[in-house]
Design a protein around this motif. Sequence first.
Motif, PDB file in Angstrom:
ATOM      1  N   ILE A 230      12.707  -0.173  68.153  1.00  0.00           N
ATOM      2  CA  ILE A 230      14.113   0.187  68.274  1.00  0.00           C
ATOM      3  C   ILE A 230      14.745  -0.853  69.181  1.00  0.00           C
ATOM      4  CG2 ILE A 230      15.745   1.923  69.071  1.00  0.00           C
ATOM      5  CD1 ILE A 230      13.515   3.991  68.397  1.00  0.00           C
TER       6      ILE A 230
ATOM      7  N   ALA B  59      18.281  -1.996  70.814  1.00  0.00           N
ATOM      8  CA  ALA B  59      19.621  -1.499  71.126  1.00  0.00           C
ATOM      9  C   ALA B  59      20.375  -2.558  71.920  1.00  0.00           C
ATOM     10  CB  ALA B  59      19.533  -0.207  71.918  1.00  0.00           C
TER      11      ALA B  59
ATOM     12  N   VAL C 233      10.953   8.227  66.788  1.00  0.00           N
ATOM     13  CA  VAL C 233      12.125   7.388  66.515  1.00  0.00           C
ATOM     14  C   VAL C 233      13.435   8.146  66.719  1.00  0.00           C
ATOM     15  CG1 VAL C 233      13.368   6.113  64.718  1.00  0.00           C
ATOM     16  CG2 VAL C 233      10.912   5.772  65.009  1.00  0.00           C
ATOM     17  N   ASP C 234      13.576   9.309  66.115  1.00  0.00           N
ATOM     18  CA  ASP C 234      14.835  10.055  66.213  1.00  0.00           C
ATOM     19  C   ASP C 234      15.135  10.471  67.653  1.00  0.00           C
ATOM     20  OD1 ASP C 234      15.426   9.796  63.517  1.00  0.00           O
ATOM     21  OD2 ASP C 234      14.414  11.668  62.986  1.00  0.00           O
TER      22      ASP C 234
ATOM     23  N   ILE D 156      16.397   7.335  69.503  1.00  0.00           N
ATOM     24  CA  ILE D 156      17.745   6.989  69.052  1.00  0.00           C
ATOM     25  C   ILE D 156      18.778   7.945  69.653  1.00  0.00           C
ATOM     26  CG2 ILE D 156      19.287   6.942  67.044  1.00  0.00           C
ATOM     27  CD1 ILE D 156      16.898   5.835  65.447  1.00  0.00           C
ATOM     28  N   THR D 157      18.493   9.231  69.618  1.00  0.00           N
ATOM     29  CA  THR D 157      19.409  10.229  70.176  1.00  0.00           C
ATOM     30  C   THR D 157      19.592  10.016  71.676  1.00  0.00           C
ATOM     31  OG1 THR D 157      18.787  11.831  68.488  1.00  0.00           O
ATOM     32  CG2 THR D 157      19.801  12.704  70.497  1.00  0.00           C
TER      33      THR D 157
ATOM     34  N   SER E 266      21.669   6.810  72.248  1.00  0.00           N
ATOM     35  CA  SER E 266      23.059   7.035  71.822  1.00  0.00           C
ATOM     36  C   SER E 266      23.822   7.879  72.827  1.00  0.00           C
ATOM     37  CB  SER E 266      23.101   7.722  70.460  1.00  0.00           C
ATOM     38  OG  SER E 266      22.583   6.903  69.467  1.00  0.00           O
TER      39      SER E 266
ATOM     40  N   ILE F 239      22.398   0.148  67.500  1.00  0.00           N
ATOM     41  CA  ILE F 239      20.950   0.368  67.507  1.00  0.00           C
ATOM     42  C   ILE F 239      20.389  -0.059  66.155  1.00  0.00           C
ATOM     43  CG2 ILE F 239      19.114   2.103  67.649  1.00  0.00           C
ATOM     44  CD1 ILE F 239      21.024   3.779  69.399  1.00  0.00           C
TER      45      ILE F 239
ATOM     46  N   VAL G 276      16.651  -0.285  63.856  1.00  0.00           N
ATOM     47  CA  VAL G 276      15.285   0.210  63.742  1.00  0.00           C
ATOM     48  C   VAL G 276      14.536  -0.741  62.809  1.00  0.00           C
ATOM     49  CG1 VAL G 276      13.811   2.138  63.093  1.00  0.00           C
ATOM     50  CG2 VAL G 276      16.068   2.583  64.088  1.00  0.00           C
TER      51      VAL G 276
END
Length: 109
Positions: free
Chosen positions: A4, A6, A70-71, A74-75, A78, A91, A93
């Motif tokens: 990831i 960012a 991953v989720d 990301i959350t 964010s 971001i 991936v």
Amino acid sequence: MRMIKAILKPERFEFVKKALEDKGFISMTITEVRGRGEQKGISLEYRGGLMTVDMLPKIQLEIVVKEKDVDAVITTISESARTGKIGDGKIFVIPVERAIRIRTGETEV
């Protein structure tokens, strides 16, 4: 595994780092970069004249995690990086085929 990547505002990095640490994601690489996006830079007044700075300082954060995380990552990024203003970042991936620990030669797939 996934990498990831960012791109963040420098002033939001400490918030992002703390939020990731709180969730158990402590390993990361950061790089100071310059870039531009939709905002196309900013205008500053310098010595009585208007000056446009179109390549703004950013922080590039890279973190490699297992697919199942991953989720969550990301959350976390964010929510902790968001100011609601243009230039908050982006971001990406990216798939990672394998990672090799140099010290031991251990491979993760």
